[in-house]
Design a protein around this motif. Structure first.
Motif, mmCIF file in Angstrom:
data_model
loop_
_atom_site.group_PDB
_atom_site.id
_atom_site.type_symbol
_atom_site.label_atom_id
_atom_site.label_comp_id
_atom_site.label_asym_id
_atom_site.label_seq_id
_atom_site.Cartn_x
_atom_site.Cartn_y
_atom_site.Cartn_z
ATOM 1 N N GLN A 188 8.127 69.886 21.091
ATOM 2 C CA GLN A 188 7.832 69.446 19.785
ATOM 3 C C GLN A 188 6.454 69.062 19.861
ATOM 4 O O GLN A 188 5.731 68.936 20.622
ATOM 5 C CB GLN A 188 8.607 67.994 19.687
ATOM 6 N N TYR A 189 5.760 69.309 18.677
ATOM 7 C CA TYR A 189 4.415 69.158 18.587
ATOM 8 C C TYR A 189 4.108 68.029 17.396
ATOM 9 O O TYR A 189 4.749 68.025 16.238
ATOM 10 C CB TYR A 189 3.471 70.422 18.015
ATOM 11 N N SER A 190 3.527 67.042 17.843
ATOM 12 C CA SER A 190 3.210 65.912 16.952
ATOM 13 C C SER A 190 1.717 66.158 16.595
ATOM 14 O O SER A 190 0.799 65.987 17.316
ATOM 15 C CB SER A 190 3.470 64.606 17.625
ATOM 16 N N ALA A 191 1.647 65.845 15.023
ATOM 17 C CA ALA A 191 0.123 66.093 14.495
ATOM 18 C C ALA A 191 -0.753 64.644 14.578
ATOM 19 O O ALA A 191 -1.976 64.913 14.778
ATOM 20 C CB ALA A 191 0.264 66.530 13.108
ATOM 21 N N ARG A 192 -0.055 63.696 14.728
ATOM 22 C CA ARG A 192 -0.728 62.271 14.846
ATOM 23 C C ARG A 192 -0.511 61.787 16.083
ATOM 24 O O ARG A 192 -0.944 60.576 16.143
ATOM 25 C CB ARG A 192 -0.398 61.477 13.662
ATOM 26 N N GLY A 193 0.226 62.157 17.102
ATOM 27 C CA GLY A 193 0.798 61.355 18.134
ATOM 28 C C GLY A 193 -0.448 61.110 18.967
ATOM 29 O O GLY A 193 -0.704 60.071 19.548
ATOM 30 N N LYS A 194 -1.343 62.068 19.283
ATOM 31 C CA LYS A 194 -2.484 61.772 20.330
ATOM 32 C C LYS A 194 -3.486 60.891 19.444
ATOM 33 O O LYS A 194 -4.018 59.796 19.998
ATOM 34 C CB LYS A 194 -3.324 63.158 20.305
ATOM 35 N N HIS A 195 -3.698 60.802 18.216
ATOM 36 C CA HIS A 195 -4.333 59.805 17.302
ATOM 37 C C HIS A 195 -3.956 58.485 17.459
ATOM 38 O O HIS A 195 -4.389 57.368 17.579
ATOM 39 C CB HIS A 195 -4.681 60.245 16.138
ATOM 40 N N ASN A 234 -0.006 62.591 27.790
ATOM 41 C CA ASN A 234 -0.795 61.160 27.440
ATOM 42 C C ASN A 234 -1.796 61.324 26.593
ATOM 43 O O ASN A 234 -2.981 61.883 27.109
ATOM 44 C CB ASN A 234 -0.829 60.781 28.890
ATOM 45 N N PRO A 235 -1.781 60.476 25.659
ATOM 46 C CA PRO A 235 -3.145 60.581 24.646
ATOM 47 C C PRO A 235 -4.213 59.971 25.050
ATOM 48 O O PRO A 235 -5.200 60.018 24.643
ATOM 49 C CB PRO A 235 -2.299 59.878 23.280
ATOM 50 N N PHE A 236 -3.924 59.210 26.128
ATOM 51 C CA PHE A 236 -5.130 58.132 26.573
ATOM 52 C C PHE A 236 -6.100 59.098 27.682
ATOM 53 O O PHE A 236 -7.307 59.096 27.543
ATOM 54 C CB PHE A 236 -4.718 56.851 27.120
ATOM 55 N N ASN A 237 -5.389 59.665 28.565
ATOM 56 C CA ASN A 237 -6.225 60.569 29.631
ATOM 57 C C ASN A 237 -6.029 62.059 29.138
ATOM 58 O O ASN A 237 -6.745 62.830 29.802
ATOM 59 C CB ASN A 237 -5.901 60.270 30.938
ATOM 60 N N GLY A 238 -5.322 62.602 28.290
ATOM 61 C CA GLY A 238 -5.294 64.014 28.037
ATOM 62 C C GLY A 238 -4.405 64.891 29.051
ATOM 63 O O GLY A 238 -4.676 65.917 29.101
ATOM 64 N N LYS A 239 -3.691 64.127 29.895
ATOM 65 C CA LYS A 239 -2.920 64.541 30.887
ATOM 66 C C LYS A 239 -1.336 64.869 30.441
ATOM 67 O O LYS A 239 -0.990 64.103 29.877
ATOM 68 C CB LYS A 239 -3.299 64.109 32.174
ATOM 69 N N TRP A 240 -0.784 65.847 31.044
ATOM 70 C CA TRP A 240 0.721 65.951 31.057
ATOM 71 C C TRP A 240 1.452 65.174 32.018
ATOM 72 O O TRP A 240 0.916 65.142 33.271
ATOM 73 C CB TRP A 240 1.178 67.321 30.982
ATOM 74 N N VAL A 241 2.096 64.335 31.789
ATOM 75 C CA VAL A 241 3.121 63.645 32.631
ATOM 76 C C VAL A 241 4.497 64.072 32.583
ATOM 77 O O VAL A 241 5.159 64.446 31.375
ATOM 78 C CB VAL A 241 2.933 61.979 32.351
ATOM 79 N N ASN A 242 5.332 63.821 33.643
ATOM 80 C CA ASN A 242 6.721 64.431 33.771
ATOM 81 C C ASN A 242 7.445 63.113 33.568
ATOM 82 O O ASN A 242 7.287 61.818 34.082
ATOM 83 C CB ASN A 242 7.073 64.753 34.961
ATOM 84 N N ARG A 243 8.644 63.240 32.826
ATOM 85 C CA ARG A 243 9.331 62.215 32.499
ATOM 86 C C ARG A 243 10.976 62.540 32.861
ATOM 87 O O ARG A 243 11.449 63.526 32.039
ATOM 88 C CB ARG A 243 9.333 61.618 31.088
ATOM 89 N N PRO A 244 11.752 62.035 33.820
ATOM 90 C CA PRO A 244 12.974 62.525 34.159
ATOM 91 C C PRO A 244 13.888 62.143 32.827
ATOM 92 O O PRO A 244 13.686 61.027 31.966
ATOM 93 C CB PRO A 244 13.336 61.712 35.351
ATOM 94 N N TYR A 245 15.020 62.929 32.446
ATOM 95 C CA TYR A 245 15.681 62.876 31.406
ATOM 96 C C TYR A 245 17.077 62.900 31.610
ATOM 97 O O TYR A 245 17.468 63.700 32.362
ATOM 98 C CB TYR A 245 15.359 63.766 30.278
#
Length: 253
Positions: A188-195, A234-245
């Motif tokens: 999924q791509y979010s246009a406003r998620g980072k903002h 992660n919109p605050f540090n710009g890094k990708w994080v893993n989340r178990p699902y």
């Protein structure tokens, strides 16, 4: 002194004479038995006014009630109109925090192996906020072992008193390995998620850019379970994080 006593006797005599009953007085004397000292209710209702030629007989005042002539009062209340559709506005401060939650799903057949699916949902998160999302997906199954899906979404949500808007696009792929095993890929791509800057454990509750994969196990004909890893930005540090699902899966025909 003698004159004063004589005058006093004259006054007493005159007063006593005026109190004597006179037959030719303007007010005739009252005879014995003239006064009716019976205080029962019917004596008050049994009146006779001869001068006006009007007579009210016993209990005439209650005759309308006995004849059922009493007029009734009709109360015409407006019809009760209950709105059963989606809430007109979000209210996260009711006594029951999930009062406005709803979920609607629909689908439309297009051709062999192709169909449209749409959804509209709202989920409340007590003490945090709420999220409302409208989504539409185009689904296509070219073979018996592959299903692909893609489509846009729009979302409006609240977080700790602040309101946000978001739009984006999402997709998925399902590889049917056997009757009991599937492999799923999501993105999924979010246009406003980072903002908007939603981070931490709540990133999975609000729209955000992510991708990942899961393994789906069909336990029974109507129930299964899938689990895997989702990577989110992660919109605050710009890094990708893993989340178990991990989540349950329900099957319908």
């Amino acid at each position: 002194m003698k004159n004063l006593v004589f005058i006093l006797l004259l006054l007493v005599s005159t007063t006593a004479y005026t109190q004597t009953e006179t037959p030719h007085d303007s007010f005739p004397p009252l005879k014995k038995g003239t006064l009716n000292l019976d205080e029962r209710l019917e004596n008050y209702l049994n009146l006779d006014i001869s001068n006006n030629k009007t007579a009210i007989t016993k209990y005439d005042l209650y005759q309308p009630l006995q004849r059922n002539d009493a007029k009734t009062i009709d109360l015409n209340l407006p019809p009760l109109d209950v709105y059963l559709g989606p809430p007109l506005e979000s209210n996260n401060f009711t006594r029951y925090p999930f009062a406005n939650d709803y979920s609607y799903y629909s689908g439309m057949y297009l051709a062999d192996g192709a169909w449209l699916a749409s959804s509209s949902t709202q989920n409340a998160y007590p003490t945090i906020g709420a999220v409302r999302t409208v989504n539409m997906r185009f689904n296509y199954q070219p073979t018996d072992w592959l299903v692909v899906s893609a489509g846009p979404y729009g979302s409006k949500y609240a977080l700790y008193g602040a309101n946000y808007n978001d739009v984006g696009v999402g997709g998925s792929m399902k590889f049917i390995i056997s009757d009991r095993v599937r492999i799923n890929g999501y993105g999924q791509y979010s246009a406003r998620g980072k903002h908007n800057g939603v981070e931490g454990p709540m990133m999975g509750m609000y729209p955000q850019t992510f991708y990942g994969g899961t393994i789906e196990l069909k336990i029974t004909e109507k129930f299964g379970i899938e689990g895997g890893v989702i990577r989110e930005l992660n919109p605050f540090n710009g890094k990708w994080v893993n989340r178990p699902y991990i989540a349950p899966v329900f099957y319908t025909k």
